[in-house]
Structure formats: C-alpha cells, structure tokens
Design an enzyme around this catalytic site. Structure first.
Site, PDB file in Angstrom:
ATOM      1  N   ASN A  23     -43.960  -1.277  11.019  1.00 27.81           N
ATOM      2  CA  ASN A  23     -43.387   0.054  11.245  1.00 27.81           C
ATOM      3  C   ASN A  23     -44.097   0.841  12.340  1.00 27.81           C
ATOM      4  O   ASN A  23     -43.664   1.936  12.696  1.00 27.81           O
ATOM      5  CB  ASN A  23     -43.374   0.866   9.939  1.00 27.81           C
ATOM      6  CG  ASN A  23     -42.284   0.379   9.001  1.00 27.81           C
ATOM      7  OD1 ASN A  23     -41.504  -0.497   9.358  1.00 27.81           O
ATOM      8  ND2 ASN A  23     -42.245   0.942   7.804  1.00 27.81           N
ATOM      9  N   ARG A  93     -31.979  -1.233  10.891  1.00 26.65           N
ATOM     10  CA  ARG A  93     -31.735   0.193  11.115  1.00 26.65           C
ATOM     11  C   ARG A  93     -32.714   0.804  12.108  1.00 26.65           C
ATOM     12  O   ARG A  93     -32.385   1.764  12.802  1.00 26.65           O
ATOM     13  CB  ARG A  93     -31.832   0.952   9.801  1.00 26.65           C
ATOM     14  CG  ARG A  93     -30.815   0.558   8.772  1.00 26.65           C
ATOM     15  CD  ARG A  93     -31.062   1.353   7.521  1.00 26.65           C
ATOM     16  NE  ARG A  93     -31.224   2.755   7.839  1.00 26.65           N
ATOM     17  CZ  ARG A  93     -30.214   3.599   8.020  1.00 26.65           C
ATOM     18  NH1 ARG A  93     -28.980   3.194   7.882  1.00 26.65           N
ATOM     19  NH2 ARG A  93     -30.448   4.856   8.333  1.00 26.65           N
ATOM     20  N   CYS A 117     -27.309   1.465   3.591  1.00 26.04           N
ATOM     21  CA  CYS A 117     -28.014   0.207   3.424  1.00 26.04           C
ATOM     22  C   CYS A 117     -28.341   0.033   1.963  1.00 26.04           C
ATOM     23  O   CYS A 117     -27.996   0.871   1.136  1.00 26.04           O
ATOM     24  CB  CYS A 117     -29.259   0.144   4.295  1.00 26.04           C
ATOM     25  SG  CYS A 117     -30.571   1.177   3.707  1.00 26.04           S
TER      26      CYS A 117
HETATM   27  C1  UD1 Z   1     -39.235   4.744   7.521  1.00 32.43           C
HETATM   28  C2  UD1 Z   1     -39.772   3.350   7.337  1.00 32.43           C
HETATM   29  C3  UD1 Z   1     -39.429   2.839   5.946  1.00 32.43           C
HETATM   30  C4  UD1 Z   1     -39.917   3.818   4.887  1.00 32.43           C
HETATM   31  C5  UD1 Z   1     -39.426   5.230   5.178  1.00 32.43           C
HETATM   32  C6  UD1 Z   1     -40.027   6.269   4.249  1.00 32.43           C
HETATM   33  C7  UD1 Z   1     -39.722   2.472   9.593  1.00 32.43           C
HETATM   34  C8  UD1 Z   1     -39.089   1.529  10.561  1.00 32.43           C
HETATM   35  N1  UD1 Z   1     -39.194   2.500   8.362  1.00 32.43           N
HETATM   36  O1  UD1 Z   1     -37.810   4.662   7.400  1.00 32.43           O
HETATM   37  O2  UD1 Z   1     -40.082   1.580   5.767  1.00 32.43           O
HETATM   38  O3  UD1 Z   1     -39.434   3.422   3.618  1.00 32.43           O
HETATM   39  O4  UD1 Z   1     -39.757   5.611   6.527  1.00 32.43           O
HETATM   40  O5  UD1 Z   1     -41.396   6.235   4.311  1.00 32.43           O
HETATM   41  O6  UD1 Z   1     -40.675   3.136   9.906  1.00 32.43           O
HETATM   42  N2  UD1 Z   1     -33.099  11.487   6.305  1.00 32.43           N
HETATM   43  C9  UD1 Z   1     -32.078  12.378   6.534  1.00 32.43           C
HETATM   44  N3  UD1 Z   1     -31.625  12.546   7.817  1.00 32.43           N
HETATM   45  C10 UD1 Z   1     -32.157  11.888   8.871  1.00 32.43           C
HETATM   46  C11 UD1 Z   1     -33.223  10.981   8.638  1.00 32.43           C
HETATM   47  C12 UD1 Z   1     -33.668  10.798   7.336  1.00 32.43           C
HETATM   48  O7  UD1 Z   1     -31.570  12.996   5.604  1.00 32.43           O
HETATM   49  O8  UD1 Z   1     -31.720  12.087  10.000  1.00 32.43           O
HETATM   50  C13 UD1 Z   1     -33.601  11.258   4.930  1.00 32.43           C
HETATM   51  C14 UD1 Z   1     -33.389   9.833   4.431  1.00 32.43           C
HETATM   52  O9  UD1 Z   1     -32.104   9.626   3.912  1.00 32.43           O
HETATM   53  C15 UD1 Z   1     -34.463   9.714   3.371  1.00 32.43           C
HETATM   54  C16 UD1 Z   1     -35.596  10.581   3.950  1.00 32.43           C
HETATM   55  O10 UD1 Z   1     -35.004  11.412   4.938  1.00 32.43           O
HETATM   56  O11 UD1 Z   1     -34.028  10.271   2.173  1.00 32.43           O
HETATM   57  C17 UD1 Z   1     -36.724   9.819   4.580  1.00 32.43           C
HETATM   58  O12 UD1 Z   1     -36.196   8.832   5.451  1.00 32.43           O
HETATM   59  P1  UD1 Z   1     -36.947   8.404   6.797  1.00 32.43           P
HETATM   60  O13 UD1 Z   1     -38.375   8.857   6.760  1.00 32.43           O
HETATM   61  O14 UD1 Z   1     -36.133   8.819   7.954  1.00 32.43           O
HETATM   62  O15 UD1 Z   1     -36.920   6.827   6.691  1.00 32.43           O
HETATM   63  P2  UD1 Z   1     -36.898   5.859   7.924  1.00 32.43           P
HETATM   64  O16 UD1 Z   1     -37.577   6.521   9.072  1.00 32.43           O
HETATM   65  O17 UD1 Z   1     -35.523   5.302   8.105  1.00 32.43           O
END
Ligand code: UD1
Length: 421
Positions: A23, A93, A117
């Site tokens: 990550n 993703r 997902c």
């Molecule tokens: C990253 C990690 C993943 C980890 C997650 C949480 C990478 C490649 N992946 O995923 O392994 O499980 O952080 O620590 O680094 N959200 C929104 N809107 C957005 C973006 C996110 O509502 O635009 C929400 C998501 O649905 C979720 C929360 O925010 O509920 C956290 O997600 P996020 O931190 O964005 O996860 P990733 O970055 O995809």
C-alpha cells in the site's frame, strides 16, 4: 485456480523477513507519473497488484522495469495516454491512484470508475471533489471519470471521511498545483508518510504527513528520485498472529515496530509476550490465547486490514471477543468461512461476536478478499486435519511468497491446482 493445502497443528518458530509495503509501493509508483525524470524504487514487493500497476503504467507509455531484488526503475518521460481502462481498474481499485498525478501533469485523465467490491461500496467521491476544489472539471462518462484542468490551483480541502488513497491522490495532485493546498482530516497512515517522503525526494514541498493536516506548496515540476519503500505492517502483523495462533515463537525482521502499536497491544492483551527491537518484533505465545475485543479505526487505531486475522485468533481463544468494523460495511465474509472450520461466530450488523472454541477442524474454504484469505490461512494453521483454501489469487495480490515464508517457519502448507471455476 490455485489453492493452498494446509495441514494444521504445527507450532511456528523462527525468523521471517517483512516485505516492502504494497500500500506504499502502489501510490509511489503512481507518483512516478508526476515527472518526466526516472525513479529508482527499492523494496518493491513482488505481488500481483504491483504487476497490475506496472501493466497500467505500461499502457500509458511509461517504461517500468523490475530490475530484480525488489528494484523497479520507471520513467514516465514519454507518457502517451492518460487512461486507466476498466479491465485493469476492476481487478485493482488502487488504480484510482493514477487520477491525481495524471491530471496534474497531463491536464487530463480518464480513469474507469471502480465499482463496488467484496468488502463494500468504496466510493471515490472525495477523490473527485478534492480535485474539483483544485479547479478541475470532473464528470462521469461511459463508466469513466473524466477529469480536465489547466494547471491545478492550491485549495483548502476538508475531507469528511478519512480516506487513505483519497489523501494520497490529492497530495500528489497538489505537488504540481499553483500555490498552497491544505488537506484537513487527512489520513495519517504510515503509507501516506512514505509517499510524502518519496515526493519530497522528488523535490515536492510537503509538510504535515502523519498528522491530520497536510500542507503542499505546489511546484512547476518535480525531479526523479531514489526511494526505498517502507516495510509492510499488515504482512508483519499477519506473521505475528501466525506465531500467536500456533502458540509458537516468530520474529519478523526488517519491520517497523512503531507502525504496529495497536496490533502489538492486542497481541499482549491476548497473552503473548512481545519483544521489540529497532527493526524487529518477536511474538512468543506460551499458551492458549485470550479473546480480545477489536474496534477498527483509521491509523493510529487498529487497522481494518488486521481485523480478519484477529478473528481467526479469537476463534481459538479462551473467552468471547467482539470485533467491530467501522471502516467498511461488508468486511465479515471470512467469518462465514471460519464457521466452516468450526468457529463459533455471530454477526450483528457491524459487530462479530466470536466465542473461542478449543479446536477447529480442517475443511475446504473459499477466500473472498485479500485479508479474508489471510485469516483462513491462519485458521488452517491450527485446524486439525487439512484445510484447503481456494481462490488464493486474492492472497497473491498482497502477500509476497507467503507459502515459502510460512514453510520457513515450520508450517505444512503447499500450493496445489484448485478446482476450475
Ligand atoms: C486503503 C487501503 C486498504 C485499507 C483502507 C483502510 C490502499 C491501496 N488500500 O484503501 O488496504 O483497508 O485504506 O485503511 O492503500 N470513502 C468515501 N469516499 C471516498 C473514499 C473513501 O466515502 O471518496 C470511504 C470508504 O468507503 C471507506 C472509508 O472512506 O468507508 C475509508 O476508505 P479508504 O481509506 O479510502 O480506503 P482505500 O484508500 O480504498
């Protein structure tokens, strides 16, 4: 499709080396799009997700070669096409990480909109609104995010949810924007800090990474750099749980103990003796673990990516442990598979209540996502008889040479061709 066949009951003992963090490596590879100068990256893990990112970069005209020993050299000097196609984004993703850098350097990007997902909806609205705040026009066309901008301009962005890749995307975009960008409620994960260190080595002016306010002073251009990717804290934590669940003694070397405070605290609460050195962590579990309560939270809280592994530990622990998942809405698929091994799990909304049982018994189980598959492997290490973990392509996305590493610790695990699906 390959599967793992695990004969449970072996006590794990010995040393295993942590790989580079998936990550962190993924956003850092995307950061290479910000410059026409070469990057030399070290400690990049050999993983399926990394290969997907290299393929994606290759499609854009970026030369990216694996030089062996975890070294990747990339050069985005001849960027031809700012498109991330559906067929790659749907398999990973994190491809969304190219959006910010492409837009900032190229003025335009088309990135397939990731769908839902296995662990939840996972929207990317905060990535898009943050770029809009920096002056981009962003629309959805034919399933693609289409973003255009002249030079992005600095902005104050308050994220209403802590998002790791969202923070990374905006931080990268801001490095080439005109003026100052302030990201409030930023993710504080170590991988964000590692990306900031790489950006700084490229000449970017970034401060505050690791706190909830990141400030970026945009530059006209960035340079190439050399950077070593930090160790993978989730892989490290997974091997520590492997030691604990088998009542063994496992030392993970090449690790960064400060990144695992919440995990180490829970292992100690479970009854493990945990010793920590400058770059190693050793777990020694002399008896049946005690059940622990877990509540996932953004860093420095307990990582959602370690929740499934602790579910396996609780499954064989003494007592009742509750696991509350606060980040993703559908991250309990592994619980249903753990039940097939004899675990006593009840799910109530975002909470799983795990009553520890004295023994699990081997069965065929199906991996549904990356960390779920790790939990099934861990459970297989203690289950009596043979556990077949099917669909291990999920685990190959994020764990480098996991069966070789487990074999080195004394596990009985082998990769075998699985049933065609
Ligand atoms: C990253 C990690 C993943 C980890 C997650 C949480 C990478 C490649 N992946 O995923 O392994 O499980 O952080 O620590 O680094 N959200 C929104 N809107 C957005 C973006 C996110 O509502 O635009 C929400 C998501 O649905 C979720 C929360 O925010 O509920 C956290 O997600 P996020 O931190 O964005 O996860 P990733 O970055 O995809």
């Amino acid at each position: 499709m390959d599967k793992f066949q695990i004969s449970g009951g072996r006590r794990l003992e010995g040393e295993v080396r942590a790989s580079g963090a998936k990550n962190a490596a993924l956003p850092i590879l995307a950061a290479g799009l910000l410059t026409d100068r070469p990057l030399c990256l070290r400690n990049v893990p050999e993983l399926h997700d990394i290969r997907t990112m290299l393929k994606l970069l290759g499609r854009m005209g970026v030369s990216a070669t694996e030089a062996g020993g975890g070294e990747v050299r990339m050069d985005a000097g001849a960027l031809t096409e700012a498109v991330a196609p559906y067929e790659l984004v749907k398999t990973m993703r994190a491809s969304i990480l190219v959006l910010g850098p492409l837009l900032a350097r190229h003025g335009e990007a088309r990135v397939s909109l990731p769908g839902g997902c296995a662990i939840g909806a996972r929207p990317v609205n905060l990535h898009m609104s943050g770029l809009e705040a920096m002056g981009a026009s962003v629309s959805i066309e034919g399933g693609y995010i289409h973003a255009t901008a002249g030079r992005l301009r600095g902005a104050r962005i308050v994220q209403d949810t802590v998002t790791v890749t969202g923070t990374e995307n905006l931080m990268m975009a801001a490095t080439l924007a005109k003026g100052r960008t302030v990201i409030e409620n930023a993710a504080r994960e170590p991988e964000v800090v590692d990306l900031a260190a790489c950006l700084a080595a490229m000449g970017a002016k970034v401060s505050g990474a690791g706190t909830d306010t990141i400030i970026v002073e945009g530059r006209e251009r960035l340079d190439g750099c050399e950077h070593r990717v930090l160790p993978d804290r989730i892989e490290t934590g997974t091997f520590l749980v492997a030691g604990a669940i088998t009542r063994g003694r496992v030392r993970v070397t090449g690790a960064e103990p400060a990144h695992l405070d919440a995990v180490i605290a829970k292992l100690r609460e479970a009854g493990a003796r945990v010793a920590v050195g400058p770059d190693w962590i050793e777990v020694d579990m002399p008896r049946r673990p005690d059940a622990v309560d877990i509540r996932t939270a953004p860093h420095p809280g307990f990582p959602t990516d370690m929740q499934a592994q602790f579910a396996a530990l609780n499954a064989v622990a003494d007592g009742v442990g509750t696991i509350v998942e606060t980040i993703f809405e559908n991250r309990f698929m592994h619980m249903l598979e753990l039940r097939r091994l004899g675990a006593d799990v009840r799910i109530e909304g975002h909470t799983a209540v795990v009553h520890g049982v004295p023994r699990l018994s081997g069965a065929p189980v199906m991996a549904t996502d990356l960390r779920a598959s790790a939990s099934l492997v861990l459970a297989g290490l203690v289950a009596e008889g043979t556990t077949d973990v099917q669909r291990i392509y999920h685990i190959d996305r994020g764990y480098e040479h996991i069966e070789a590493k487990l074999l080195g610790l004394g596990a009985d695990i082998r990769r075998a061709p699985g049933p065609a699906t």
